[in-house]
Scaffold this motif. Structure first.
Motif, PDB file in Angstrom:
ATOM      1  N   GLY A 132       0.819  -1.204   0.000  1.00 54.11           N
ATOM      2  CA  GLY A 132       0.000   0.000   0.000  1.00 54.11           C
ATOM      3  C   GLY A 132       0.849   1.249   0.000  1.00 54.11           C
ATOM      4  N   SER A 133       0.184   2.376   0.142  1.00 52.28           N
ATOM      5  CA  SER A 133       0.843   3.683   0.127  1.00 52.28           C
ATOM      6  C   SER A 133       0.319   4.520   1.289  1.00 52.28           C
ATOM      7  CB  SER A 133       0.573   4.397  -1.199  1.00 52.28           C
ATOM      8  OG  SER A 133       0.977   3.598  -2.298  1.00 52.28           O
ATOM      9  N   VAL A 134       1.098   5.511   1.676  1.00 50.32           N
ATOM     10  CA  VAL A 134       0.713   6.396   2.774  1.00 50.32           C
ATOM     11  C   VAL A 134       0.866   7.844   2.306  1.00 50.32           C
ATOM     12  CG1 VAL A 134       1.163   7.109   5.152  1.00 50.32           C
ATOM     13  CG2 VAL A 134       1.481   4.711   4.501  1.00 50.32           C
ATOM     14  N   LEU A 135      -0.194   8.616   2.483  1.00 56.27           N
ATOM     15  CA  LEU A 135      -0.166  10.032   2.134  1.00 56.27           C
ATOM     16  C   LEU A 135      -0.050  10.864   3.402  1.00 56.27           C
ATOM     17  CD1 LEU A 135      -0.466  12.269  -0.039  1.00 56.27           C
ATOM     18  CD2 LEU A 135      -2.943  12.215   0.414  1.00 56.27           C
ATOM     19  N   ILE A 136       0.970  11.707   3.431  1.00 57.92           N
ATOM     20  CA  ILE A 136       1.212  12.609   4.558  1.00 57.92           C
ATOM     21  C   ILE A 136       0.795  14.016   4.155  1.00 57.92           C
ATOM     22  CG2 ILE A 136       2.973  13.596   6.083  1.00 57.92           C
ATOM     23  CD1 ILE A 136       4.699  11.097   5.452  1.00 57.92           C
ATOM     24  N   LYS A 137       0.061  14.680   5.034  1.00 57.67           N
ATOM     25  CA  LYS A 137      -0.230  16.102   4.854  1.00 57.67           C
ATOM     26  C   LYS A 137       0.254  16.842   6.082  1.00 57.67           C
ATOM     27  CE  LYS A 137      -3.805  19.522   3.817  1.00 57.67           C
ATOM     28  NZ  LYS A 137      -5.238  19.769   3.541  1.00 57.67           N
ATOM     29  N   ASP A 138       1.198  17.741   5.879  1.00 57.87           N
ATOM     30  CA  ASP A 138       1.841  18.449   6.990  1.00 57.87           C
ATOM     31  C   ASP A 138       2.420  17.437   7.964  1.00 57.87           C
ATOM     32  OD1 ASP A 138       1.202  20.908   5.824  1.00 57.87           O
ATOM     33  OD2 ASP A 138      -0.776  20.904   6.756  1.00 57.87           O
ATOM     34  N   ASP A 139       1.924  17.378   9.210  1.00 61.93           N
ATOM     35  CA  ASP A 139       2.501  16.462  10.194  1.00 61.93           C
ATOM     36  C   ASP A 139       1.636  15.233  10.461  1.00 61.93           C
ATOM     37  OD1 ASP A 139       0.458  17.843  11.431  1.00 61.93           O
ATOM     38  OD2 ASP A 139       1.564  18.237  13.289  1.00 61.93           O
ATOM     39  N   ILE A 140       0.604  15.025   9.646  1.00 66.73           N
ATOM     40  CA  ILE A 140      -0.408  13.999   9.923  1.00 66.73           C
ATOM     41  C   ILE A 140      -0.485  12.979   8.781  1.00 66.73           C
ATOM     42  CG2 ILE A 140      -2.915  13.647  10.257  1.00 66.73           C
ATOM     43  CD1 ILE A 140      -1.531  14.931  12.649  1.00 66.73           C
ATOM     44  N   ILE A 141      -0.798  11.739   9.119  1.00 69.90           N
ATOM     45  CA  ILE A 141      -1.121  10.726   8.116  1.00 69.90           C
ATOM     46  C   ILE A 141      -2.533  11.022   7.608  1.00 69.90           C
ATOM     47  CG2 ILE A 141      -1.527   8.266   7.690  1.00 69.90           C
ATOM     48  CD1 ILE A 141       0.497   7.731  10.009  1.00 69.90           C
ATOM     49  N   GLU A 142      -2.640  11.451   6.359  1.00 65.72           N
ATOM     50  CA  GLU A 142      -3.944  11.821   5.815  1.00 65.72           C
ATOM     51  C   GLU A 142      -4.704  10.615   5.266  1.00 65.72           C
ATOM     52  OE1 GLU A 142      -5.766  15.522   3.379  1.00 65.72           O
ATOM     53  OE2 GLU A 142      -4.082  14.519   2.398  1.00 65.72           O
ATOM     54  N   ARG A 143      -3.993   9.739   4.532  1.00 70.72           N
ATOM     55  CA  ARG A 143      -4.670   8.576   3.956  1.00 70.72           C
ATOM     56  C   ARG A 143      -3.741   7.378   3.958  1.00 70.72           C
ATOM     57  NH1 ARG A 143      -6.572   9.394  -1.939  1.00 70.72           N
ATOM     58  NH2 ARG A 143      -7.193   7.202  -1.614  1.00 70.72           N
ATOM     59  N   ILE A 144      -4.322   6.205   4.163  1.00 73.43           N
ATOM     60  CA  ILE A 144      -3.646   4.931   3.941  1.00 73.43           C
ATOM     61  C   ILE A 144      -4.322   4.319   2.726  1.00 73.43           C
ATOM     62  CG2 ILE A 144      -3.065   2.687   4.900  1.00 73.43           C
ATOM     63  CD1 ILE A 144      -3.510   4.043   7.709  1.00 73.43           C
TER      64      ILE A 144
END
Length: 445
Positions: free
Chosen positions: A19-31
């Motif tokens: 899978g993939s992980v999307l980071i926005k600023d300091d937070i995990i936004e989406r898995i």
């Protein structure tokens, strides 16, 4: 600011899946599971062939600042920790001055806010006479109270029964203990010194700091905790005998009494003393192969709850002294994760269990806010591990201030390639980005 870590193998909450992980600023936004469309963002890291895991939370380190900074300091050791995939640490109070007052505690938080590349918290140290300071501790900000129920320096040995009873009754947060019986160790030291003199071989270290010394102190701590309904966490378990004190049939979140094991007690045994000498002199001592194997099984069976380092650097000059003058402790934060993954490669543990015990369990045990897991809305503390990128540790290659490792000469099959701290890529393939520091940990208590 968005970063996409794509096409990796995510190890998280007992599962392993691409899978993939999307980071926005300091937070995990989406898995993002494999097969789903990936967002178009400017910063992309291709993690194909690598593992993506939560950042390691190390609940026991000694970074030596203030006062002992010829050995280590918060900047250098947090830097080494980032290189090893550790994104949060909890640091011990036996510095100079000792962290036994709220004022001294706040000074450490201030240093870390300026210099730590990782997230951080600090223990307040207990003494025989600082109960008033202990009761002032803020459980939302301070990881715990540290009680040395065994040999220590200065006045940090807590050995008065009334003081111990008061601490276990009134501590406002979790109590962590170093458990070795001082009287037993002193008697054994006297006997071995008379027999072997100053040049005693290091192989006798586990006979001086033996299983009986550990059990006598650990059982006392458990008795105090049960009597006062205190929340107790016993650090660096080293013996098979002590395992009888713990319960594996209770979910971690419901346990009142928990236990930690350190990497060196899982890796080394007393057969290694003649090769490594003072480099593997720790307190409590590395003990027999039988003890080591029992600790491994207890970790798998949930008698033991977390894996930590007890990272405690000394200079090589200090460690080069004869047995009775050589200090105990060694540096480990840079290689603890890959050492555990090496044991997983050998079939001793599963990789999912390594993540559970080094990332998830410390977060649950200490009730760390929004860390220790790969979950949407959690802080983006993430590590990329290459499982086929072997490396040999040398004293020259380490990032520790003390410039040596007990693993020097060891070949590891895994390598930490990237470490994100609060969404910031603090470490990438040997390069550090020190433009941001870590945050003070918060606790949901």
């Amino acid at each position: 600011m968005q970063t996409l870590i794509k096409n990796g193998t995510i190890i998280n909450e007992g599962q392993m899946a691409e899978g993939s992980v999307l980071i926005k600023d300091d937070i995990i936004e989406r898995i993002i599971p494999k097969g789903e469309d990936l967002p178009d963002v400017s910063k992309v890291i291709d993690a194909k062939g690598s593992y993506i895991i939560p950042g390691v939370i190390d609940d026991q380190v000694h970074f030596r600042e203030p006062g002992l900074t010829h050995k280590a300091d918060i900047y250098t050791e947090s830097r080494a920790a980032v290189a090893g995939g550790i994104t949060s640490f909890m640091e011990m109070p036996n510095t100079n001055p000792q962290t036994t007052t709220i004022e001294a505690l706040n000074q450490k938080f201030d240093i870390a806010s300026r210099n730590s590349l990782t997230n951080y918290s600090f223990y307040l140290g207990a003494t025989n006479n600082n109960l008033r300071e202990i009761t002032k501790v803020d459980p939302l900000n301070v990881c715990g109270i540290k009680v040395f129920m065994g040999s220590s320096t200065g006045n940090m040995l807590v050995d008065q029964p009334e003081a111990l009873a008061n601490i276990f009754r009134e501590a406002p947060t979790i109590i962590t203990t170093h458990c070795e019986d001082e009287a037993t160790i002193r008697q054994n030291t006297k006997l071995f010194k008379e027999k072997y003199g100053e040049e005693m071989p290091f192989r006798y270290h586990p006979q001086i700091r033996n299983a009986e010394a550990c059990y006598k102190s650990s059982s006392k701590a458990v008795e105090l905790a049960e009597k006062n309904n205190a929340r107790l966490h016993i650090l660096h378990l080293s013996t098979e005998k002590e395992l009888s004190l713990f319960n594996s049939n209770i979910p971690l979140e419901e346990k009142r009494i928990t236990a930690e094991v350190c990497v060196h007690h899982l890796w080394f045994s007393e057969a290694d003393y003649d090769k490594y000498g003072s480099r593997i002199k720790w307190n409590p001592a590395v003990k027999s192969e039988k003890d080591r194997n029992s600790l491994r099984e207890a970790l798998k069976n949930n008698l033991l709850d977390v894996v930590a380092t007890d990272h405690a650097p000394h200079t090589l000059e200090e460690k080069s002294n004869p047995y009775f003058k050589a200090p105990s402790g060694g540096p480990l934060v840079e290689h603890s994760l890959i050492a555990m993954m090496e044991m997983a490669n050998k079939g001793i543990f599963s990789k999912e269990m390594v993540v559970e015990k080094m990332c998830h369990a410390p977060a649950k045990l200490f009730q760390v806010e929004k860390r220790g897991f790969i979950r949407e809305g959690y802080f983006a503390d993430l590590v990329l591990l290459s499982p086929n990128d072997s490396m040999v540790v040398t004293d020259e290659s380490v990032h520790y201030k003390c410039q040596w490792s007990p693993f020097s000469g060891t070949k590891f099959s895994h390598k930490v390639t990237h470490t994100f701290v609060n969404g910031h890529l603090a470490y990438s393939n040997g390069t550090f980005d020190e433009s941001k520091t870590g945050n003070s940990l918060r606790f949901n208590r």
